[in-house]
Design a protein around this motif. Structure first.
Motif: not given
Length: 390
Positions: A69, A100, A65
């Protein structure tokens, strides 16, 4: 089989709760009626509050992430043919959101759970919670032609709006509140770079539009539409043309298009079930509440439920105290209703309602003008968008 916490549902809330419990040394089993591939094939939203990001990190599932992200420090309100940026970071003391995809978050949690050795039972038919109003709750399900049973201390119903957990509660024990909005969102996914590096929420005479993204190369776009619309009536070209009409000219000109690989119409609704605890069973996430996607609160509310329930269960097992689980429903619902209010307000401000007259339209215009000229009003919007404190 016996475990401490039996979790129904292997979506984000069930997986997040399970991994937090595993990390705290609290045994748990997740049971789901569908398979792993089906779960990872579902396309969902992905604007994460800082609190949600923190919980994913606590579950030790945040590495990808943070690598892939997209942190966002603001977004745009588009109306009158212009952009009006809401600077989330400046208005909230440096807070931001993380874009995300929920599918990616789910994948990360599944992989982390598999690495930890914790048990998930997929493709379990006829899952049912039993005796949760007593001291010895248990689950039953069917697998490989036989009925299985899991005895437990607590049951967490993380199985969504259509799941069995809430349906197992006697009607007399629950109060539900619901609002259905008179329009839907027609959304598409396409492999194209987003039209802007931040989200655009557009209010237009033809209806609301949202420009979002899942990555730097995958875009998610929505337009408001009547509930009578049919997917088959919307070619990709028709969608792109309609989206351009609702955006400021500079965004319309910059919009890149491609064939969509997912297209759907979602009805907007608000729904809350009260309370969220029934003896030794707890409702979590969409099993207890639904909000319109306008404020990006659905997944984040599920995460805040997980926070309160996890804290209560840790207190129960580590401190031998019922205090945390006793207040779970009250704490969770207090935050839920604030998010329901925010999602309703943002939906009301940004959409064109079919029965609105001149008065309602002028009020909406005044509200948008106030939002973009008052720091106090913009701060209230920003505080809610990045997420209220747990």
């Amino acid at each position: 089989m016996r475990t401490k916490v039996a979790i129904i549902g292997s979506g984000p809330s069930g997986l997040l709760l399970g991994q937090l419990l595993t990390g705290a040394g609290i045994d748990n089993v997740i049971v789901d009626r569908v398979g792993r591939d089906y779960i990872l094939g579902r396309v969902r939203a992905g604007v994460l509050e800082e609190g949600t990001v923190g919980l994913i990190d606590q579950a030790k599932a945040g590495a990808r992430m943070h690598a892939e992200g997209l942190p966002h420090e603001g977004f745009s309100l588009a109306f009158d043919g212009r952009d009006h940026r809401i600077d989330l970071s400046a208005l909230t003391g440096g807070k931001k959101v993380m874009v995300y995809g929920q599918t990616e978050m789910t994948r990360d949690l599944i992989e982390r759970r598999e690495a930890s050795g914790a048990l998930t039972v997929y493709e379990a038919a006829n899952v049912l919670p039993h005796d949760f109003d007593g001291l010895k709750p248990y689950l039953t399900y069917e697998k490989d032609g036989s009925t299985q049973r899991i005895d437990c201390d607590f049951i967490a119903g993380c199985d969504g709006f259509h799941g069995v957990s809430r349906k197992a509660v006697p009607e007399r024990s629950m109060r539900t509140v619901e609002k259905i909005y008179p329009f839907g969102w027609l959304g598409i996914l396409a492999e194209v770079p987003p039209v802007s590096h931040e989200l655009i929420y557009a209010n237009h005479a033809r209806g609301f539009a949202l420009c979002s993204m899942r990555s730097r190369h995958r875009s998610r776009y929505y337009i408001q539409c009547p509930l009578t619309e049919r997917i088959d009536d919307w070619s990709d070209d028709r969608f792109w043309d309609e989206l351009r009409r609702r955006l400021p000219a500079h965004h319309a000109e910059a919009l890149l298009t491609a064939p969509s690989f997912e297209k759907s119409i979602a009805q907007l609704r608000s729904f809350v079930a009260e309370p969220m605890r029934f003896g030794r069973m707890f409702l979590v996430g969409d099993a207890a509440h639904i909000v319109p996607p306008t404020g990006a609160k659905g997944l984040n509310l599920a995460a805040s439920d997980v926070h309160y329930l996890f804290s209560g269960l840790v207190e129960y097992y580590q401190d031998c105290s019922d205090a945390g689980i006793e207040v779970y429903s009250r704490l969770a619902l207090a935050r839920v209703w604030k998010a329901v209010r925010f999602s309703w307000w943002m939906t009301t401000v940004m959409h064109r309602f079919p029965d609105a007259g001149d008065f309602e339209q002028r009020i909406q215009e005044a509200e948008l003008d106030y939002l973009t000229h008052s720091r106090a009003a913009a701060t209230a919007l920003a505080e809610n968008y990045v997420g209220l404190s747990y």
